[in-house]
Design a protein around this motif. Structure first.
Motif, PDB file in Angstrom:
ATOM      1  N   ARG A 113      -3.975 -14.184  -4.912  1.00 26.14           N
ATOM      2  CA  ARG A 113      -2.776 -14.766  -4.319  1.00 26.14           C
ATOM      3  C   ARG A 113      -1.728 -13.671  -4.143  1.00 26.14           C
ATOM      4  NH1 ARG A 113      -1.180 -20.326  -7.147  1.00 26.14           N
ATOM      5  NH2 ARG A 113       0.094 -20.395  -5.274  1.00 26.14           N
ATOM      6  N   ILE A 114      -1.759 -13.062  -2.972  1.00 25.83           N
ATOM      7  CA  ILE A 114      -0.912 -11.907  -2.688  1.00 25.83           C
ATOM      8  C   ILE A 114       0.251 -12.329  -1.807  1.00 25.83           C
ATOM      9  CG2 ILE A 114      -0.830  -9.608  -1.663  1.00 25.83           C
ATOM     10  CD1 ILE A 114      -3.897  -9.481  -2.204  1.00 25.83           C
ATOM     11  N   ALA A 115       1.451 -11.998  -2.243  1.00 25.70           N
ATOM     12  CA  ALA A 115       2.623 -12.302  -1.433  1.00 25.70           C
ATOM     13  C   ALA A 115       2.575 -11.488  -0.146  1.00 25.70           C
ATOM     14  CB  ALA A 115       3.894 -11.979  -2.206  1.00 25.70           C
ATOM     15  N   PRO A 116       2.994 -12.061   0.975  1.00 24.95           N
ATOM     16  CA  PRO A 116       2.876 -11.349   2.259  1.00 24.95           C
ATOM     17  C   PRO A 116       3.731 -10.096   2.338  1.00 24.95           C
ATOM     18  CG  PRO A 116       4.106 -13.397   2.512  1.00 24.95           C
ATOM     19  CD  PRO A 116       3.534 -13.409   1.137  1.00 24.95           C
ATOM     20  N   ILE A 117       4.850 -10.089   1.644  1.00 26.32           N
ATOM     21  CA  ILE A 117       5.699  -8.897   1.622  1.00 26.32           C
ATOM     22  C   ILE A 117       5.538  -8.242   0.260  1.00 26.32           C
ATOM     23  CG2 ILE A 117       8.037  -8.000   1.787  1.00 26.32           C
ATOM     24  CD1 ILE A 117       8.691 -10.391   3.579  1.00 26.32           C
ATOM     25  N   GLU A 155      -4.394  -0.603   4.695  1.00 27.98           N
ATOM     26  CA  GLU A 155      -4.897  -1.541   5.686  1.00 27.98           C
ATOM     27  C   GLU A 155      -4.853  -2.902   5.021  1.00 27.98           C
ATOM     28  OE1 GLU A 155      -8.158   1.585   7.614  1.00 27.98           O
ATOM     29  OE2 GLU A 155      -8.822  -0.270   6.664  1.00 27.98           O
ATOM     30  N   MET A 156      -3.898  -3.700   5.464  1.00 28.20           N
ATOM     31  CA  MET A 156      -3.664  -5.006   4.835  1.00 28.20           C
ATOM     32  C   MET A 156      -3.434  -4.805   3.337  1.00 28.20           C
ATOM     33  SD  MET A 156      -3.504  -7.067   7.308  1.00 28.20           S
ATOM     34  CE  MET A 156      -3.544  -8.654   6.503  1.00 28.20           C
ATOM     35  N   ASN A 157      -4.321  -5.277   2.505  1.00 32.60           N
ATOM     36  CA  ASN A 157      -4.110  -5.199   1.060  1.00 32.60           C
ATOM     37  C   ASN A 157      -5.045  -4.219   0.377  1.00 32.60           C
ATOM     38  OD1 ASN A 157      -1.963  -7.101   0.935  1.00 32.60           O
ATOM     39  ND2 ASN A 157      -3.463  -8.723   1.293  1.00 32.60           N
ATOM     40  N   THR A 158      -5.432  -3.207   1.105  1.00 38.43           N
ATOM     41  CA  THR A 158      -6.156  -2.081   0.527  1.00 38.43           C
ATOM     42  C   THR A 158      -5.320  -0.833   0.742  1.00 38.43           C
ATOM     43  OG1 THR A 158      -8.319  -3.082   0.918  1.00 38.43           O
ATOM     44  CG2 THR A 158      -8.250  -0.699   0.599  1.00 38.43           C
ATOM     45  N   VAL A 159      -5.114  -0.093  -0.331  1.00 36.63           N
ATOM     46  CA  VAL A 159      -4.309   1.121  -0.237  1.00 36.63           C
ATOM     47  C   VAL A 159      -5.187   2.314  -0.591  1.00 36.63           C
ATOM     48  CG1 VAL A 159      -3.467   1.005  -2.625  1.00 36.63           C
ATOM     49  CG2 VAL A 159      -2.108   2.171  -0.880  1.00 36.63           C
ATOM     50  N   TYR A 160      -4.931   3.424   0.095  1.00 33.99           N
ATOM     51  CA  TYR A 160      -5.694   4.646  -0.091  1.00 33.99           C
ATOM     52  C   TYR A 160      -4.749   5.772  -0.503  1.00 33.99           C
ATOM     53  CZ  TYR A 160      -8.894   1.931   2.807  1.00 33.99           C
ATOM     54  OH  TYR A 160      -9.685   0.932   3.314  1.00 33.99           O
ATOM     55  N   LEU A 161      -5.297   6.727  -1.219  1.00 37.91           N
ATOM     56  CA  LEU A 161      -4.556   7.945  -1.528  1.00 37.91           C
ATOM     57  C   LEU A 161      -5.479   9.118  -1.249  1.00 37.91           C
ATOM     58  CD1 LEU A 161      -1.817   8.981  -2.617  1.00 37.91           C
ATOM     59  CD2 LEU A 161      -2.932   9.203  -4.845  1.00 37.91           C
TER      60      LEU A 161
END
Length: 113
Positions: free
Chosen positions: A27-31, A72-78
């Motif tokens: 359940r991820i908040a949109p912001i 990308e959406m709810n995936t973050v890269y470093l």
């Protein structure tokens, strides 16, 4: 509830590169803001980079020009280039929205000299 799963850590020689990934589910908040922190042995956890969905990334001075955060959406890269021994740490993914703060389990990055 939100789950964060990190991957991509490992052992690399100085000057090398690694790419970390963190996938958020639940359940991820949109912001929300996604960030990478790191913690070296005997040191406090420190912010490495962060990015708001659709926003401008920000970086710690120590990694500017070497690390790139993207999402990308709810995936973050470093993407970590020109790694140094002082980058050795456990790297943690964080997802923040008002009233919520979630952490991943951490992934070890070790840079040998």
């Amino acid at each position: 509830q939100v789950q964060l799963v990190e991957s991509g850590g490992g052992l690399v020689q100085a000057g090398g590169s690694l790419r970390l990934s963190c996938a958020a589910s639940g359940r991820i908040a949109p912001i929300n803001t996604m960030r990478w922190y790191r913690q070296a042995p005997g040191k406090q956890r420190e912010l490495v980079a962060g990015i708001l969905f659709g926003g401008t990334p920000n970086y710690a001075d120590s990694v500017k020009g070497r690390f790139t955060i993207s999402r990308e959406m709810n995936t973050v890269y470093l993407q970590m280039n020109s790694l140094r021994p002082e980058d050795t740490a456990v790297y943690y993914c964080n997802l923040f929205s008002p009233g919520n703060n979630f952490w991943g389990q951490g992934t070890q990055v070790t840079v040998s000299s």
